[in-house]
Design an enzyme around this catalytic site. Structure first.
Site, short mmCIF file in Angstrom:
data_model
loop_
_atom_site.label_atom_id
_atom_site.label_comp_id
_atom_site.label_asym_id
_atom_site.label_seq_id
_atom_site.Cartn_x
_atom_site.Cartn_y
_atom_site.Cartn_z
CD GLU A 108 -58.73 60.69 8.59
OE1 GLU A 108 -58.38 60.71 7.26
OE2 GLU A 108 -59.84 60.13 8.77
CB CYS A 121 -64.80 60.05 15.31
SG CYS A 121 -64.66 58.62 14.59
CB CYS A 128 -57.15 49.97 9.56
SG CYS A 128 -58.29 48.58 10.36
CB CYS A 132 -63.42 46.71 5.47
SG CYS A 132 -63.45 45.77 7.17
CB CYS A 135 -63.05 50.94 5.26
SG CYS A 135 -62.24 51.87 6.52
N GLY A 183 -58.46 52.49 12.38
CA GLY A 183 -57.90 51.53 13.14
C GLY A 183 -58.76 50.66 13.66
CD GLU A 184 -61.03 46.01 15.39
OE1 GLU A 184 -61.74 46.45 14.63
OE2 GLU A 184 -61.39 45.51 16.60
CB SER A 217 -66.63 50.82 16.61
OG SER A 217 -67.05 50.38 15.22
CB SER A 240 -67.99 46.90 11.77
OG SER A 240 -67.93 48.14 12.44
CG LEU A 241 -73.27 41.45 11.67
CD1 LEU A 241 -72.39 40.74 12.52
CD2 LEU A 241 -74.68 41.42 12.36
CG HIS A 242 -70.40 46.38 7.66
ND1 HIS A 242 -71.21 47.56 8.02
CD2 HIS A 242 -69.24 46.55 8.08
CE1 HIS A 242 -70.23 48.24 8.84
NE2 HIS A 242 -69.16 47.85 8.79
CG ASN A 319 -68.85 59.43 3.22
OD1 ASN A 319 -68.56 59.59 2.16
ND2 ASN A 319 -68.64 60.01 4.26
CB CYS A 362 -63.43 55.27 8.46
SG CYS A 362 -61.85 54.47 9.10
N1 SAH Z 1 -62.28 49.12 13.12
C1 SAH Z 1 -63.47 49.41 13.53
C2 SAH Z 1 -63.62 50.86 13.85
C3 SAH Z 1 -63.39 52.03 12.79
S1 SAH Z 1 -64.49 52.29 11.37
C4 SAH Z 1 -64.62 48.95 13.27
O1 SAH Z 1 -64.64 48.45 11.98
O2 SAH Z 1 -65.73 49.01 13.53
C5 SAH Z 1 -66.28 52.83 12.27
C6 SAH Z 1 -67.39 52.25 11.52
O3 SAH Z 1 -67.26 53.13 10.25
C7 SAH Z 1 -67.21 50.74 11.23
O4 SAH Z 1 -68.48 50.37 11.28
C8 SAH Z 1 -66.79 50.93 9.64
O5 SAH Z 1 -67.12 49.61 8.90
C9 SAH Z 1 -67.51 51.95 9.16
N2 SAH Z 1 -67.22 52.50 7.82
C10 SAH Z 1 -65.86 52.47 7.40
N3 SAH Z 1 -65.80 53.12 6.20
C11 SAH Z 1 -67.20 53.47 5.84
C12 SAH Z 1 -67.71 54.11 4.75
N4 SAH Z 1 -66.97 54.48 3.56
N5 SAH Z 1 -68.98 54.38 4.74
C13 SAH Z 1 -69.75 54.00 5.73
N6 SAH Z 1 -69.17 53.55 6.83
C14 SAH Z 1 -68.10 53.07 6.92
#
Ligand code: SAH
Length: 370
Positions: A108, A121, A128, A132, A135, A183-184, A217, A240-242, A319, A362
């Site tokens: 995508e 994007c 991936c 996580c 995701c 993907g990462e 990212s 992507s710390l979260h 999301n 994603c």
């Molecule tokens: N693998 C990389 C890039 C891909 S995702 C990374 O993790 O950074 C890009 C961003 O979208 C990341 O911060 C990821 O954690 C976030 N993301 C993935 N799924 C999501 C969701 N359902 N809602 C909000 N953010 C999400």
């Protein structure tokens, strides 16, 4: 018997994508052209078609002798991706494309047009491996790495769509690229860095997008962040710390078990020092999971200590993926979170969410198609 034949041919064969012009450096392209028995100057001409005119169809390159076009098409412009579907929303200013690759793999990319810029994007891998749990891509696992050209061609296609006025708002220019699709990126390091070079090199060797307008990212592969810092590129790094604590991050971003919050922030600091670029911290706010006031305080403190002014927090309202029990935080919790992070001296904004109704989080569209 015969009815099963098409299935045999349609079966996805996960495999190495064919070599394409966008896989090659300037020197490699020149060698490839000479290997085809063509004079070296054709390399520059072909690069101008692809990167300058955004054309990937050798049949249309009428300044090439007609006799060599089929061979050039086969050797340097194999078809890498075919659009399966376009989905538009936000009045046509957000456009998501689902692509099918040569081996049936799906990927995508999403184009978002704003008054002052247009951001694409892109995906760096099909699927991936980072797992996580919030995701959609992470749920499906890794199919394979994308080739350099499969990454670059997403950008070429979007730049052509902008130029040709295929996106609401009339003809325009693709200005920004974010590696925030599937993907990462740092797990496909070599190809991603090569793609960044092709995307940001000036024409005719590249698509001419400014390095500062490209964001990579990552989940936080600390050694790869340091390596990227040493590439001499000035792309924006997003981490992507979260959550600021290892206990929760071990489950939200499982690779944290390998590289802890502190190791990731140290690597981010190295990146900021080396490049002079402010690092973005991505934080998907999840109701009652990582949105507590104390976590906002801790996040602000840790980031201020590790990065000082060289950091910005992007909060992303979660999301929700289909079937997940997690949800976005309520607005008051989100506002309080922002206030507390800022109170620690760290800049913080909430990401504008586009494409909610086209499954733009994603990996969601590819997951539906599967
Ligand atoms: N693998 C990389 C890039 C891909 S995702 C990374 O993790 O950074 C890009 C961003 O979208 C990341 O911060 C990821 O954690 C976030 N993301 C993935 N799924 C999501 C969701 N359902 N809602 C909000 N953010 C999400």
């Amino acid at each position: 018997m015969s009815t099963s034949l098409p299935l045999v041919f349609d079966a996805p064969k996960r495999g190495r994508p064919p070599r394409h012009l966008a896989d090659l450096t300037d020197d490699e392209l020149k060698s490839a052209v000479i290997a085809l028995g063509l004079p070296g100057f054709r390399a520059n001409q072909l690069a101008r078609h692809y990167y300058g005119r955004l054309d990937a169809d050798a049949a249309r390159m009428t300044d090439l002798p007609a006799a060599v076009r089929p061979q050039v098409a086969e050797e340097l412009f194999p078809r890498l991706m075919t659009p399966v579907r376009h989905l538009d929303c936000d009045g046509g200013t957000t456009r998501k494309t689902l692509w099918r690759l040569h081996d049936g793999t799906l990927l995508e990319s999403v184009l978002m047009r704003y008054p002052d810029r247009a951001t694409l994007c892109i995906s760096s891998q099909a699927g991936c491996g980072m797992a996580c749990p919030f995701c959609a891509t992470g749920q499906g696992g890794l199919d394979r790495n994308l080739s350099t050209a499969e990454i670059v061609d997403q950008v070429r296609a979007a730049a052509a769509a902008m130029r040709d006025g295929d996106v609401a708002g009339g003809p325009g220019r693709l200005s920004n690229v974010v590696f925030m699709g599937m993907g990462e990126p740092l797990a496909n390091y070599k190809r991603v860095v090569a793609a960044v070079r092709r995307i940001t090199s000036p024409a005719p060797g590249g698509l001419g997008i400014s390095q500062r307008s490209v964001t990579v990212s990552t989940v936080g592969l600390a050694p790869a962040i340091r390596k990227l810092a040493d590439e001499g590129l000035s792309v924006t790094l997003a981490v992507s710390l979260h959550t600021p604590d290892d206990e929760l991050r071990d489950t939200l971003v499982p690779v944290n078990n390998r590289w802890s919050v502190q190791e990731v922030l140290d690597a981010a600091r190295y990146y900021a020092d080396k490049t002079g670029r402010r690092v973005s911290i991505e934080y998907a706010l999840i109701r009652d999971v990582n949105d507590q006031p104390w976590r906002a305080d801790l996040l602000g403190k840790k980031l201020h200590r590790a990065l000082g002014p060289l950091v910005h927090v992007n909060l992303i309202p979660l999301n929700p993926t289909p079937g997940s029990e997690w949800d976005a935080s309520p607005k008051p919790a989100q506002d309080e979170f922002v206030r507390r992070v800022i109170a620690q001296g760290v800049s913080c904004t909430v990401r504008d969410t586009r494409g909610q109704e086209i499954a733009a989080a994603c990996g969601q569209l590819a997951a539906e198609e599967r």
